[in-house]
Design a protein around this motif. Structure first.
Motif, PDB file in Angstrom:
ATOM      1  N   ALA A 303      -4.340  -5.328   6.345  1.00 11.72           N
ATOM      2  CA  ALA A 303      -4.758  -4.245   7.019  1.00 11.72           C
ATOM      3  C   ALA A 303      -4.505  -2.881   6.469  1.00 11.72           C
ATOM      4  CB  ALA A 303      -5.572  -4.151   8.042  1.00 11.72           C
ATOM      5  N   SER A 304      -2.845  -2.955   6.402  1.00  9.14           N
ATOM      6  CA  SER A 304      -1.989  -2.196   6.277  1.00  9.14           C
ATOM      7  C   SER A 304      -2.120  -1.656   4.732  1.00  9.14           C
ATOM      8  CB  SER A 304      -0.286  -2.407   6.634  1.00  9.14           C
ATOM      9  OG  SER A 304      -0.026  -3.085   6.029  1.00  9.14           O
ATOM     10  N   ARG A 305      -1.965  -2.799   3.652  1.00  6.75           N
ATOM     11  CA  ARG A 305      -1.841  -2.679   2.700  1.00  6.75           C
ATOM     12  C   ARG A 305      -3.327  -2.151   1.546  1.00  6.75           C
ATOM     13  NH1 ARG A 305       1.765  -4.583  -0.885  1.00  6.75           N
ATOM     14  NH2 ARG A 305       0.813  -5.065  -3.033  1.00  6.75           N
ATOM     15  N   TYR A 306      -4.314  -2.576   1.904  1.00  7.37           N
ATOM     16  CA  TYR A 306      -5.593  -2.054   1.729  1.00  7.37           C
ATOM     17  C   TYR A 306      -5.931  -1.683   2.037  1.00  7.37           C
ATOM     18  CZ  TYR A 306      -3.847  -6.323  -1.722  1.00  7.37           C
ATOM     19  OH  TYR A 306      -3.041  -7.342  -1.815  1.00  7.37           O
ATOM     20  N   GLY A 307      -6.460  -0.946   3.623  1.00 10.40           N
ATOM     21  CA  GLY A 307      -7.529  -0.751   4.814  1.00 10.40           C
ATOM     22  C   GLY A 307      -7.862  -1.516   5.422  1.00 10.40           C
ATOM     23  N   ASN A 308      -8.448  -0.840   6.270  1.00  8.66           N
ATOM     24  CA  ASN A 308      -9.604  -1.785   6.512  1.00  8.66           C
ATOM     25  C   ASN A 308     -11.180  -1.400   6.540  1.00  8.66           C
ATOM     26  OD1 ASN A 308     -10.560   0.508   8.391  1.00  8.66           O
ATOM     27  ND2 ASN A 308     -10.093  -0.033  10.814  1.00  8.66           N
TER      28      ASN A 308
END
Length: 539
Positions: A303-308
């Motif tokens: 989630a932090s690397r690519y976004g939800n």
């Protein structure tokens, strides 16, 4: 004679009735409690992606359990160690004392790490690695309460990240995590002098195997996903396509900690090890209720690397659903009785939106620039010096020794910093520790900030960023740690142990999870617990 006979009969009847009652209670009490934390999962993810889930994973829990739709954390500092402590203790950060993974000690002005402990060592790791312990934990956890009630209960916590494993578990039982260098399961000498035999066997038989590809191959074709933004993932080719090729599944291991911790492979590795633990320790089979805590850290990293909003996040959830289905099926077969199993599924926090509608990134707050400018401000006002010791998770730590040397008032300096901080773009609120110690805030943003405040560890000034703003970090597009709904509103499901399916739309504070599980286990709640017991069985 008849009177004596009557007493004997009465005594026998009472004894039989007592044994029957105890037997019924024993049958109702779960033998294995599995707490599953899907890190960074938002409350509406279960509904948003429901069409992509199979029958045996998330949908088994949502269709057969009690769903609390309005479960929230009532504080600002919604980061992983803080919220795992809340889940495991039933207390607010202001009580359990976990405010961040690091903080500044006010006595010697040195940084303290939550779990690093030089008095212990990582087992079968290079010297200095894996030295983690729960000695800095203050409030007892659910596992600690279970041990106090029955020292024969087996208490196991599993996560890829040692901090998650240590905080979620507590001071009793065992906490296991993955060694970053060798990608093997390990623990520290705090828990045991030697790595258990069953863990060694698992490491030798499974983890060293090298599988997987460097690329992230999706489970489905592009048309199957709700999300469209992608960064890394390669879409699966349609069936029958000439370019279609066989690819390694996410269920196979990759001998690289970075890949394991940032892809669906990490969740698979956690569940695979959890299944091995269930069998090796024969969890849930005898009369002693066991606890298995599982924290799925890779979900947060994705989630932090690519976004939800990304395909990577969506694909991770679909892969996780498969892993969850396999795990639940395995445990149910092991126990042979669903009423002996209690599963609690939730999250430590949600995560912020990563992109605007025009696909541009959300606003970023430059922490390093903020520190430098605030230090320059204090230097101009009070004289040159290293006034700011650091900024950690929205907290500013002021150099108290320098304040004392210049014979200044700590409260005055704190208030000056809080007032000055409000001039920065992205800052919506700023409160000094003096204000939070001396006042009681019964509602609103100040209450959420105060609920996150622990005087011995929190910073001198705590700030809250504006909605959808996050701190600027490399390779991070989404983050938790705010008081807004996308961070505080999380899923909460209780399944098994005779629980009937229901949907409850009333507000629930996440401090209620630990005392509710304790009640279902038939033990006293953790000592510092503040939450109300939820009526999951309609008693």
């Amino acid at each position: 004679m008849s009177r004596v006979f009557s007493r004997v009969v009465s005594t026998i009847f009472f004894a039989v009735a007592t044994l029957a009652t105890a037997s019924v209670f024993a049958a109702e009490r779960p033998r294995l409690v599995v707490n599953i934390v899907v890190s960074s999962m938002q409350a509406d993810d279960l509904q948003r992606y429901a069409e992509g889930f199979g029958a045996g994973g998330f949908r088994r829990l949502t269709d057969g359990g009690v769903i609390f739709t309005e479960s929230r954390y009532n504080y600002m500092q919604t980061t992983t160690p803080v919220s795992l402590a809340t889940l495991s203790t039933g207390a607010m950060p202001s009580t359990h004392g976990i405010v961040s993974q690091r903080w500044s000690d006010y006595v010697d002005s040195k940084m303290v790490d939550l779990t690093l402990d030089k008095s212990v060592s990582g087992l079968e790791q290079r010297e200095g690695k894996g030295a983690h312990s729960p000695r800095n934990l203050i409030a007892p956890t659910l596992a600690d309460a279970a041990y106090k009630a029955d020292s024969c209960s087996r208490l196991i916590t599993i996560a890829t990240d040692p901090v998650s494993a240590v905080v979620m578990g507590g001071k009793k039982g065992y906490a296991f995590w993955i060694d970053e260098e060798r990608c093997r399961w390990t623990t520290s000498s705090y828990y045991t002098p030697y790595l258990p035999t069953w863990v060694k066997e698992y490491n030798s038989e499974n983890m060293p195997l090298l599988f997987g590809e460097n690329s992230w191959q999706s489970l489905h074709t592009a048309e199957a996903y709700r999300n469209s933004r992608k960064s890394t993932i390669t879409f699966k080719e349609p069936a029958g396509s000439k370019s279609a090729r066989k690819s390694k599944s996410h269920g196979e291991f990759i001998n690289n900690y970075g890949k394991i911790s940032r892809t669906p492979t990490g969740n698979t590795a956690i569940f695979d090890f959890a299944k091995y633990a269930v069998t090796s320790l024969n969890l849930g089979i005898d009369e002693h209720t066991d606890i298995l805590n599982i924290c799925l850290d890779p979900a947060r990293n994705v989630a932090s690397r690519y976004g939800n909003e990304s395909v990577e996040y969506e694909d991770m959830l679909y892969a996780l659903d498969r892993d969850l289905a396999a795990f639940l099926g395995y445990v149910r077969t092991h126990l042979k009785n669903d009423e002996a199993l209690l599963v609690v599924l939730t999250s430590d926090h949600g995560t912020s939106p990563a992109y605007n509608h025009d696909k541009t990134p959300k606003e970023r707050f430059n922490v390093r620039q903020f520190e430098v400018i605030v230090n320059a401000f204090l230097s101009a006002k009070y004289g040159q010096g290293q006034w700011i010791l650091g900024y950690i998770d929205h907290s500013i730590y002021i150099n108290h020794n320098l304040v004392y040397e210049k014979r200044l008032s700590i409260a005055e300096v704190q208030n000056e910093v809080a007032t000055f901080a409000m001039q920065f773009r992205g800052v919506s609120h700023a409160l000094s520790s003096t204000a939070m110690r001396m006042s009681y805030f019964g509602s609103g943003y100040a209450q959420k900030m105060q609920n996150s405040f622990y005087p011995r560890r929190s910073g001198d000034v705590v700030i809250n960023l504006m909605p959808e703003w996050i701190e600027a970090r490399d390779e991070v597009v989404s983050m938790s740690g705010s008081m807004y709904g996308y961070d505080t509103h999380v899923p909460l499901i209780f399944w098994g142990a005779g629980i009937r399916p229901r949907r409850i739309d009333e507000p629930v504070c996440m401090t209620s999870v630990a005392p509710t599980v304790a009640r279902l286990m038939g033990i006293a709640e953790p000592a510092a617990s503040e939450g109300a017991v939820l009526n999951v069985k309609q008693e």
